[in-house]
Design a protein around this motif. Structure first.
Motif, short mmCIF file in Angstrom:
data_model
loop_
_atom_site.label_atom_id
_atom_site.label_comp_id
_atom_site.label_asym_id
_atom_site.label_seq_id
_atom_site.Cartn_x
_atom_site.Cartn_y
_atom_site.Cartn_z
N VAL A 75 -11.63 2.75 16.49
CA VAL A 75 -11.07 3.98 17.05
C VAL A 75 -9.89 3.64 17.97
O VAL A 75 -8.86 4.33 17.96
CB VAL A 75 -12.15 4.81 17.78
CG1 VAL A 75 -11.53 5.98 18.54
CG2 VAL A 75 -13.17 5.33 16.78
N ALA A 76 -10.00 2.56 18.74
CA ALA A 76 -8.90 2.15 19.62
C ALA A 76 -7.66 1.79 18.80
O ALA A 76 -6.54 2.14 19.18
CB ALA A 76 -9.32 0.97 20.49
N ALA A 77 -7.86 1.12 17.67
CA ALA A 77 -6.72 0.76 16.81
C ALA A 77 -6.09 2.01 16.20
O ALA A 77 -4.85 2.11 16.12
CB ALA A 77 -7.19 -0.19 15.71
N LEU A 78 -6.90 2.97 15.78
CA LEU A 78 -6.36 4.22 15.24
C LEU A 78 -5.58 4.99 16.30
O LEU A 78 -4.54 5.59 16.02
CB LEU A 78 -7.49 5.09 14.67
CG LEU A 78 -8.17 4.57 13.41
CD1 LEU A 78 -9.36 5.45 13.04
CD2 LEU A 78 -7.18 4.49 12.26
N MET A 79 -6.07 4.96 17.55
CA MET A 79 -5.35 5.62 18.65
C MET A 79 -4.00 4.94 18.87
O MET A 79 -2.99 5.62 19.08
CB MET A 79 -6.17 5.56 19.93
CG MET A 79 -7.31 6.55 19.96
SD MET A 79 -8.42 6.39 21.39
CE MET A 79 -7.34 6.18 22.76
N ALA A 80 -3.97 3.62 18.82
CA ALA A 80 -2.71 2.90 19.01
C ALA A 80 -1.71 3.24 17.91
O ALA A 80 -0.52 3.45 18.18
CB ALA A 80 -2.97 1.40 19.05
N LEU A 81 -2.19 3.33 16.67
CA LEU A 81 -1.30 3.70 15.55
C LEU A 81 -0.77 5.12 15.73
O LEU A 81 0.41 5.39 15.46
CB LEU A 81 -2.04 3.56 14.22
CG LEU A 81 -2.29 2.15 13.74
CD1 LEU A 81 -3.20 2.16 12.50
CD2 LEU A 81 -0.98 1.45 13.43
N ALA A 82 -1.63 6.03 16.15
CA ALA A 82 -1.21 7.42 16.35
C ALA A 82 -0.16 7.51 17.46
O ALA A 82 0.83 8.23 17.34
CB ALA A 82 -2.41 8.30 16.66
N ARG A 83 -0.36 6.77 18.54
CA ARG A 83 0.61 6.77 19.64
C ARG A 83 1.95 6.17 19.18
O ARG A 83 3.02 6.65 19.57
CB ARG A 83 0.06 6.01 20.84
CG ARG A 83 -1.03 6.76 21.56
CD ARG A 83 -1.51 6.02 22.79
NE ARG A 83 -2.59 6.75 23.41
CZ ARG A 83 -3.76 6.21 23.72
NH1 ARG A 83 -4.01 4.94 23.48
NH2 ARG A 83 -4.70 6.95 24.28
N GLU A 84 1.88 5.13 18.38
CA GLU A 84 3.10 4.52 17.84
C GLU A 84 3.85 5.51 16.95
O GLU A 84 5.07 5.65 17.04
CB GLU A 84 2.74 3.27 17.04
CG GLU A 84 3.92 2.52 16.49
CD GLU A 84 3.50 1.27 15.71
OE1 GLU A 84 4.07 1.05 14.63
OE2 GLU A 84 2.60 0.56 16.17
N HIS A 85 3.09 6.25 16.12
CA HIS A 85 3.72 7.25 15.25
C HIS A 85 4.34 8.37 16.08
O HIS A 85 5.44 8.86 15.76
CB HIS A 85 2.69 7.81 14.26
CG HIS A 85 3.27 8.75 13.27
ND1 HIS A 85 4.25 8.38 12.36
CD2 HIS A 85 3.04 10.06 13.03
CE1 HIS A 85 4.58 9.41 11.62
NE2 HIS A 85 3.87 10.45 12.01
N LEU A 86 3.68 8.74 17.16
CA LEU A 86 4.22 9.76 18.05
C LEU A 86 5.55 9.31 18.65
O LEU A 86 6.51 10.08 18.71
CB LEU A 86 3.20 10.04 19.16
CG LEU A 86 3.40 11.29 20.01
CD1 LEU A 86 3.45 12.54 19.16
CD2 LEU A 86 2.29 11.38 21.03
N GLU A 87 5.64 8.05 19.03
CA GLU A 87 6.88 7.50 19.56
C GLU A 87 7.98 7.52 18.48
O GLU A 87 9.13 7.86 18.75
CB GLU A 87 6.66 6.07 20.06
CG GLU A 87 7.90 5.40 20.59
CD GLU A 87 8.51 6.08 21.80
OE1 GLU A 87 9.74 5.97 21.98
OE2 GLU A 87 7.78 6.73 22.58
N GLU A 88 7.61 7.18 17.24
CA GLU A 88 8.58 7.21 16.13
C GLU A 88 9.10 8.63 15.91
O GLU A 88 10.30 8.83 15.66
CB GLU A 88 7.94 6.69 14.85
CG GLU A 88 7.65 5.20 14.86
CD GLU A 88 6.80 4.75 13.70
OE1 GLU A 88 6.28 5.61 12.92
OE2 GLU A 88 6.62 3.53 13.54
N LEU A 89 8.20 9.61 16.01
CA LEU A 89 8.61 11.00 15.83
C LEU A 89 9.54 11.45 16.96
O LEU A 89 10.53 12.14 16.71
CB LEU A 89 7.38 11.90 15.76
CG LEU A 89 6.53 11.74 14.50
CD1 LEU A 89 5.19 12.46 14.67
CD2 LEU A 89 7.27 12.24 13.27
#
Length: 137
Positions: A72-86
């Motif tokens: 879950v922590a890794a999925l959160m990190a990926l989601a935050r990274e995608h948010l930054e890309e957006l």
């Protein structure tokens, strides 16, 4: 009167920009919602473990709990990274640079931007990036 082809291009560009903004905003809203849901999941895992004396070495569920928390922590990190890309894509849109390949400077095809609204490179440059792992056939 002005050149009708210029007017048409401006309207098309404005329409394209509005469409891109809508796609990016929708993707951003989904990502924010996903991040919040993952944060709730993570907090629930931590809270559940706080109620039980967990000894990962001897508890048969200890390993799976640690894996679930890490997953879950890794999925959160990926989601935050995608948010930054957006957010970066929205900034490029504001500067008038959205849809331009950061590597070669060519336009990124609209089809690619429909699938990956935050894309920063065209397909050719993305394929040639040495940092990306190659897929086996």
């Amino acid at each position: 009167m002005g050149d009708p082809s210029r007017c048409d291009h401006g309207e098309r560009s404005s329409s394209t920009s509005a469409s891109a903004r809508a796609r990016l905003a929708a993707d951003r809203a989904d990502t924010v919602e996903r991040t919040a849901a993952l944060a709730r999941d993570f907090d629930a895992i931590v809270a559940a473990n706080a109620l039980v004396a967990v000894d990962d070495e001897h508890d048969p569920d200890g390993g799976s709990t640690a894996f679930e928390r890490a997953h879950v922590a890794a999925l959160m990190a990926l989601a935050r990274e995608h948010l930054e890309e957006l957010d970066q894509a929205l900034a490029r849109l504001e500067r008038g640079e959205y849809g331009q390949c950061e590597s070669c400077g060519r336009r990124i095809p609209p089809e690619r931007l429909e699938v990956r609204p935050a894309a920063t490179t065209c397909v050719r440059c993305a394929r040639s990036d040495p940092r990306r792992p190659r897929r086996s056939a």
